[in-house]
Scaffold this motif. Structure first.
Motif, mmCIF file in Angstrom:
data_model
loop_
_atom_site.group_PDB
_atom_site.id
_atom_site.type_symbol
_atom_site.label_atom_id
_atom_site.label_comp_id
_atom_site.label_asym_id
_atom_site.label_seq_id
_atom_site.Cartn_x
_atom_site.Cartn_y
_atom_site.Cartn_z
ATOM 1 N N MET A 164 0.841 -1.193 0.000
ATOM 2 C CA MET A 164 0.000 0.000 0.000
ATOM 3 C C MET A 164 0.879 1.248 0.000
ATOM 4 O O MET A 164 1.903 1.281 0.653
ATOM 5 C CB MET A 164 -0.894 0.041 1.232
ATOM 6 N N ASN A 165 0.433 2.239 -0.738
ATOM 7 C CA ASN A 165 1.123 3.514 -0.786
ATOM 8 C C ASN A 165 0.575 4.418 0.314
ATOM 9 O O ASN A 165 -0.497 4.193 0.857
ATOM 10 C CB ASN A 165 0.920 4.176 -2.149
ATOM 11 N N GLU A 166 1.312 5.459 0.583
ATOM 12 C CA GLU A 166 0.860 6.456 1.537
ATOM 13 C C GLU A 166 -0.217 7.339 0.908
ATOM 14 O O GLU A 166 -0.224 7.545 -0.308
ATOM 15 C CB GLU A 166 2.040 7.340 1.968
ATOM 16 N N LEU A 167 -1.078 7.886 1.736
ATOM 17 C CA LEU A 167 -2.098 8.813 1.254
ATOM 18 C C LEU A 167 -1.450 10.007 0.566
ATOM 19 O O LEU A 167 -1.944 10.494 -0.448
ATOM 20 C CB LEU A 167 -2.999 9.272 2.408
ATOM 21 N N SER A 168 -0.304 10.472 1.085
ATOM 22 C CA SER A 168 0.361 11.645 0.509
ATOM 23 C C SER A 168 0.857 11.402 -0.912
ATOM 24 O O SER A 168 1.082 12.354 -1.659
ATOM 25 C CB SER A 168 1.521 12.097 1.401
ATOM 26 N N THR A 169 1.014 10.155 -1.312
ATOM 27 C CA THR A 169 1.391 9.808 -2.682
ATOM 28 C C THR A 169 0.143 9.565 -3.532
ATOM 29 O O THR A 169 0.056 10.029 -4.671
ATOM 30 C CB THR A 169 2.258 8.532 -2.694
ATOM 31 N N THR A 170 -0.812 8.831 -2.985
ATOM 32 C CA THR A 170 -1.980 8.393 -3.747
ATOM 33 C C THR A 170 -3.000 9.507 -3.963
ATOM 34 O O THR A 170 -3.549 9.645 -5.058
ATOM 35 C CB THR A 170 -2.636 7.188 -3.050
ATOM 36 N N ALA A 171 -3.277 10.309 -2.936
ATOM 37 C CA ALA A 171 -4.322 11.334 -3.035
ATOM 38 C C ALA A 171 -4.071 12.355 -4.144
ATOM 39 O O ALA A 171 -4.981 12.631 -4.934
ATOM 40 C CB ALA A 171 -4.531 12.032 -1.694
ATOM 41 N N PRO A 172 -2.869 12.941 -4.260
ATOM 42 C CA PRO A 172 -2.676 13.909 -5.349
ATOM 43 C C PRO A 172 -2.826 13.276 -6.735
ATOM 44 O O PRO A 172 -3.390 13.902 -7.642
ATOM 45 C CB PRO A 172 -1.247 14.422 -5.141
ATOM 46 N N ALA A 173 -2.355 12.047 -6.897
ATOM 47 C CA ALA A 173 -2.504 11.349 -8.181
ATOM 48 C C ALA A 173 -3.982 11.065 -8.459
ATOM 49 O O ALA A 173 -4.444 11.180 -9.604
ATOM 50 C CB ALA A 173 -1.693 10.061 -8.186
ATOM 51 N N PHE A 174 -4.723 10.716 -7.410
ATOM 52 C CA PHE A 174 -6.154 10.480 -7.554
ATOM 53 C C PHE A 174 -6.871 11.757 -8.013
ATOM 54 O O PHE A 174 -7.656 11.738 -8.961
ATOM 55 C CB PHE A 174 -6.758 9.967 -6.238
ATOM 56 N N VAL A 175 -6.603 12.871 -7.343
ATOM 57 C CA VAL A 175 -7.266 14.136 -7.681
ATOM 58 C C VAL A 175 -6.926 14.547 -9.113
ATOM 59 O O VAL A 175 -7.812 14.966 -9.870
ATOM 60 C CB VAL A 175 -6.902 15.256 -6.684
ATOM 61 N N GLU A 176 -5.656 14.411 -9.491
ATOM 62 C CA GLU A 176 -5.259 14.790 -10.855
ATOM 63 C C GLU A 176 -6.052 13.987 -11.877
ATOM 64 O O GLU A 176 -6.609 14.544 -12.823
ATOM 65 C CB GLU A 176 -3.752 14.578 -11.049
ATOM 66 N N MET A 177 -6.119 12.670 -11.692
ATOM 67 C CA MET A 177 -6.822 11.829 -12.654
ATOM 68 C C MET A 177 -8.331 12.074 -12.597
ATOM 69 O O MET A 177 -8.982 12.217 -13.631
ATOM 70 C CB MET A 177 -6.515 10.349 -12.413
ATOM 71 N N ALA A 178 -8.902 12.133 -11.408
ATOM 72 C CA ALA A 178 -10.347 12.340 -11.266
ATOM 73 C C ALA A 178 -10.775 13.667 -11.888
ATOM 74 O O ALA A 178 -11.778 13.733 -12.605
ATOM 75 C CB ALA A 178 -10.751 12.286 -9.795
ATOM 76 N N HIS A 179 -10.027 14.728 -11.650
ATOM 77 C CA HIS A 179 -10.396 16.030 -12.189
ATOM 78 C C HIS A 179 -10.174 16.100 -13.697
ATOM 79 O O HIS A 179 -10.881 16.846 -14.385
ATOM 80 C CB HIS A 179 -9.642 17.146 -11.474
ATOM 81 N N ARG A 180 -9.249 15.335 -14.208
ATOM 82 C CA ARG A 180 -9.043 15.287 -15.666
ATOM 83 C C ARG A 180 -10.191 14.540 -16.337
ATOM 84 O O ARG A 180 -10.678 14.921 -17.393
ATOM 85 C CB ARG A 180 -7.705 14.610 -15.969
ATOM 86 N N ILE A 181 -10.665 13.456 -15.716
ATOM 87 C CA ILE A 181 -11.742 12.643 -16.283
ATOM 88 C C ILE A 181 -13.112 13.285 -16.035
ATOM 89 O O ILE A 181 -14.011 13.207 -16.856
ATOM 90 C CB ILE A 181 -11.689 11.208 -15.725
ATOM 91 N N VAL A 182 -13.316 13.901 -14.893
ATOM 92 C CA VAL A 182 -14.494 14.673 -14.464
ATOM 93 C C VAL A 182 -15.662 13.803 -13.981
ATOM 94 O O VAL A 182 -16.112 13.938 -12.858
ATOM 95 C CB VAL A 182 -14.995 15.657 -15.545
ATOM 96 N N TRP A 183 -16.186 12.916 -14.816
ATOM 97 C CA TRP A 183 -17.400 12.174 -14.492
ATOM 98 C C TRP A 183 -17.058 10.810 -13.899
ATOM 99 O O TRP A 183 -16.199 10.103 -14.412
ATOM 100 C CB TRP A 183 -18.260 11.982 -15.735
ATOM 101 N N ALA A 184 -17.756 10.438 -12.829
ATOM 102 C CA ALA A 184 -17.533 9.163 -12.161
ATOM 103 C C ALA A 184 -18.828 8.357 -12.125
ATOM 104 O O ALA A 184 -19.916 8.918 -12.108
ATOM 105 C CB ALA A 184 -17.058 9.390 -10.722
ATOM 106 N N THR A 185 -18.676 7.050 -12.086
ATOM 107 C CA THR A 185 -19.802 6.169 -11.821
ATOM 108 C C THR A 185 -19.841 5.939 -10.319
ATOM 109 O O THR A 185 -18.838 5.526 -9.726
ATOM 110 C CB THR A 185 -19.637 4.826 -12.553
ATOM 111 N N ALA A 186 -20.968 6.241 -9.704
ATOM 112 C CA ALA A 186 -21.142 6.050 -8.262
ATOM 113 C C ALA A 186 -22.051 4.857 -8.033
ATOM 114 O O ALA A 186 -23.119 4.755 -8.643
ATOM 115 C CB ALA A 186 -21.751 7.296 -7.627
ATOM 116 N N ALA A 187 -21.625 3.952 -7.180
ATOM 117 C CA ALA A 187 -22.408 2.758 -6.868
ATOM 118 C C ALA A 187 -22.844 2.799 -5.410
ATOM 119 O O ALA A 187 -22.049 3.083 -4.514
ATOM 120 C CB ALA A 187 -21.590 1.502 -7.134
ATOM 121 N N THR A 188 -24.133 2.518 -5.211
ATOM 122 C CA THR A 188 -24.713 2.409 -3.875
ATOM 123 C C THR A 188 -25.468 1.088 -3.800
ATOM 124 O O THR A 188 -25.593 0.370 -4.794
ATOM 125 C CB THR A 188 -25.691 3.570 -3.595
ATOM 126 N N VAL A 189 -25.973 0.797 -2.607
ATOM 127 C CA VAL A 189 -26.763 -0.418 -2.404
ATOM 128 C C VAL A 189 -28.070 -0.021 -1.732
ATOM 129 O O VAL A 189 -28.071 0.701 -0.721
ATOM 130 C CB VAL A 189 -26.003 -1.443 -1.527
#
Length: 161
Positions: A1-26
């Motif tokens: 597992m990576n640290e949050l300080s490594t994963t979070a910025p990469a996540f935000v960069e990719m998420a904001h570039r893609i914009v739309w997400a599929t959200a799943a609930t139950v």
């Protein structure tokens, strides 16, 4: 597992570039449901928080009353994917709704947008505007190059129990 300080910025960069997400609930009957949402994320160097606007009374409202956790996945045509499993809560205060409204209104391209483009979202206090706050418990950032050429780094993070 990576640290949050490594994963979070990469996540935000990719998420904001893609914009739309599929959200799943139950649902309360165990029925999985998915829909497309437009979250915005903030990483302050120690904490990652996301938000999206929605309509009160939507099926996700009932689903989240039963189970407040949801999963969001982003995908691009280059096969970049990132996923956030999250705890969620409704933002009830007018101050909180105004802050999220302003995040979208003044957000960076392409994730920022004028919320009044959505019918019924006339202002942050409009009865048709509700805000969900997202607190990730697990993140994964998977560049498409891993699938296509075996290069790149898959980043994952899980909240400590």
């Amino acid at each position: 597992m990576n640290e949050l300080s490594t994963t979070a910025p990469a996540f935000v960069e990719m998420a904001h570039r893609i914009v739309w997400a599929t959200a799943a609930t139950v649902s309360s009957t165990g029925q999985p449901r998915s829909r497309i949402v437009h979250p915005i994320w903030e990483w302050d160097g120690s904490e990652l928080v996301g938000w999206f606007g929605t309509f009160p009374g939507s099926p996700k409202t009932d689903d989240l009353a039963h189970e407040s956790r949801l999963s969001l996945t982003y995908w691009s045509p280059e096969h970049d994917t990132c996923t956030a499993d999250c705890d969620s809560r409704w933002v009830e205060s007018s101050e909180g709704r105004h802050a999220v409204w302003d995040r979208f209104l003044n957000g960076p391209e392409p994730v920022g947008f004028d919320p009044t483009l959505i019918p019924g979202w006339t202002d942050p206090d409009a009865p048709g505007f509700a805000v969900l706050e997202l607190r990730p418990t697990w993140l994964r950032v998977f560049p498409g190059t891993m699938l296509l050429s075996g290069t790149g780094d898959v980043l994952t993070w899980r909240q400590s129990q």
